[in-house]
Design an enzyme around this catalytic site. Structure first.
Site, PDB file in Angstrom:
ATOM      1  N   SER A 111       0.834  -1.201   0.000  1.00 46.59           N
ATOM      2  CA  SER A 111       0.000   0.000   0.000  1.00 46.59           C
ATOM      3  C   SER A 111       0.869   1.251   0.000  1.00 46.59           C
ATOM      4  O   SER A 111       1.706   1.424  -0.871  1.00 46.59           O
ATOM      5  CB  SER A 111      -0.955  -0.057   1.197  1.00 46.59           C
ATOM      6  OG  SER A 111      -2.025   0.826   1.039  1.00 46.59           O
ATOM      7  N   ASP A 233     -10.165  -4.775  -5.473  1.00 46.68           N
ATOM      8  CA  ASP A 233      -9.583  -4.099  -4.324  1.00 46.68           C
ATOM      9  C   ASP A 233     -10.467  -2.904  -3.976  1.00 46.68           C
ATOM     10  O   ASP A 233     -10.595  -1.971  -4.769  1.00 46.68           O
ATOM     11  CB  ASP A 233      -8.161  -3.633  -4.651  1.00 46.68           C
ATOM     12  CG  ASP A 233      -7.417  -3.084  -3.439  1.00 46.68           C
ATOM     13  OD1 ASP A 233      -8.077  -2.631  -2.497  1.00 46.68           O
ATOM     14  OD2 ASP A 233      -6.173  -3.110  -3.458  1.00 46.68           O
ATOM     15  N   HIS A 261      -7.563  -5.777  -0.109  1.00 46.15           N
ATOM     16  CA  HIS A 261      -6.355  -4.962  -0.235  1.00 46.15           C
ATOM     17  C   HIS A 261      -5.127  -5.635   0.376  1.00 46.15           C
ATOM     18  O   HIS A 261      -4.060  -5.041   0.399  1.00 46.15           O
ATOM     19  CB  HIS A 261      -6.615  -3.611   0.449  1.00 46.15           C
ATOM     20  CG  HIS A 261      -5.571  -2.579   0.209  1.00 46.15           C
ATOM     21  ND1 HIS A 261      -5.158  -2.184  -1.049  1.00 46.15           N
ATOM     22  CD2 HIS A 261      -4.849  -1.828   1.094  1.00 46.15           C
ATOM     23  CE1 HIS A 261      -4.247  -1.250  -0.945  1.00 46.15           C
ATOM     24  NE2 HIS A 261      -4.032  -1.020   0.341  1.00 46.15           N
TER      25      HIS A 261
END
Length: 280
Positions: A111, A233, A261
């Site tokens: 991320s 996602d 995610h």
């Protein structure tokens, strides 16, 4: 006199090492020589890598750490001015690398850490050999034709919720981020990770994460890059993966047939296989 200077220098080096190790709760695993530096995402800590790193421990040297405010990091090292942008986190990554005198690093970031690793590699490319981005996003907001996933009002509301009811935010966000039911074991594990972080630090890190725009830096990336984008996602739309692939030089994009995610949690075997195949 020369000997005294030498000893003072060595002492200062040891103190610097201890400070960085304590600050970021650094742990080292694995039997190999090649360094894999794992950097967790927002609301997480190094423990969320455990399902994935078992696939790498036999062949690689693994370095794990916690950002300040997460896991067992030294919360007294938090500086709201330093960490008011991604630059503070970039510097911490560079500090870890220089403290251990690491070279030829393969950086694996989840991320927002994908962008932190990219910015560190732009700043100090001599330390890096490859970047592996899991669920990356250069900008989380919708902006004209760019679909980042969120409107500004949604993020503002999220930040208010974090400030007013942090545990309520965690229980709301975890099933969305995992794309699983609220009572699934992985959702519970993620929620526990969210709640374990310092709430005020997490709130500021969330603001930095969602409002930072790294799109204009993508073309500066010179390190070979693997982009892992989940097919479904809820945090980072699939369009972002294609956007990154179109703007980062020398990259390979792989769309994972997974939901949520956190593919390193929901499908660590598949995630590891793709990374290992890329590295070989």
């Amino acid at each position: 006199m020369f000997q005294n200077r030498k000893y003072k220098y060595l002492i200062s080096e040891v103190i610097a090492l201890v400070n960085v190790v304590k600050r970021n709760n650094i742990s080292i695993k694995g039997k190999g020589e090649q360094i894999l530096l794992f950097a967790h995402g927002f609301g997480c800590d190094q423990n969320l890598w455990q399902s994935l790193i078992s696939y790498f421990e036999e062949s690689y040297k693994i370095i794990l750490f916690d950002y300040v405010g997460a896991g067992n990091s030294d919360i007294t090292a938090y500086d709201s001015v330093k960490y008011n942008s991604l630059d503070g986190y970039v510097q911490d990554v560079i500090d870890i690398i220089e403290t251990y005198d690491l070279k030829n690093i393969i950086f694996i970031g989840h991320s927002v850490s994908s962008m932190i690793g990219m910015l560190a590699a732009i700043k100090m490319p001599q330390y890096f050999s490859k970047l592996i981005m899991i669920g990356p996003s250069p900008y989380y907001l919708n902006d004209g034709d760019y679909k980042g996933g969120f409107d500004r009002s949604e993020i503002d509301e999220l930040l208010v919720t974090m400030e007013m009811n942090f545990e309520g935010w965690a229980s709301y966000m975890a099933p969305i981020a995992m794309d699983q039911s609220s009572d699934s074991p992985l959702t519970k594990r993620l929620e526990e990770s969210f709640v374990s972080t310092n709430s005020s630090i997490a709130r500021q890190f969330a603001e930095v994460t969602f409002f930072s725009d790294s799109r204009y830096r993508l073309g500066e990336t010179q390190i070979p890059t693997l982009i892992l984008q989940c097919a479904n996602d809820s945090i980072v739309p699939i369009e972002v993966g294609y956007y990154l692939s179109a703007h980062i030089p020398n990259n390979e994009l792989v769309i994972l047939d997974t939901r949520g995610h956190y593919p390193h949690l929901s499908d660590p075997k598949l995630t590891a296989e793709i990374i290992l195949n890329y590295l070989k």
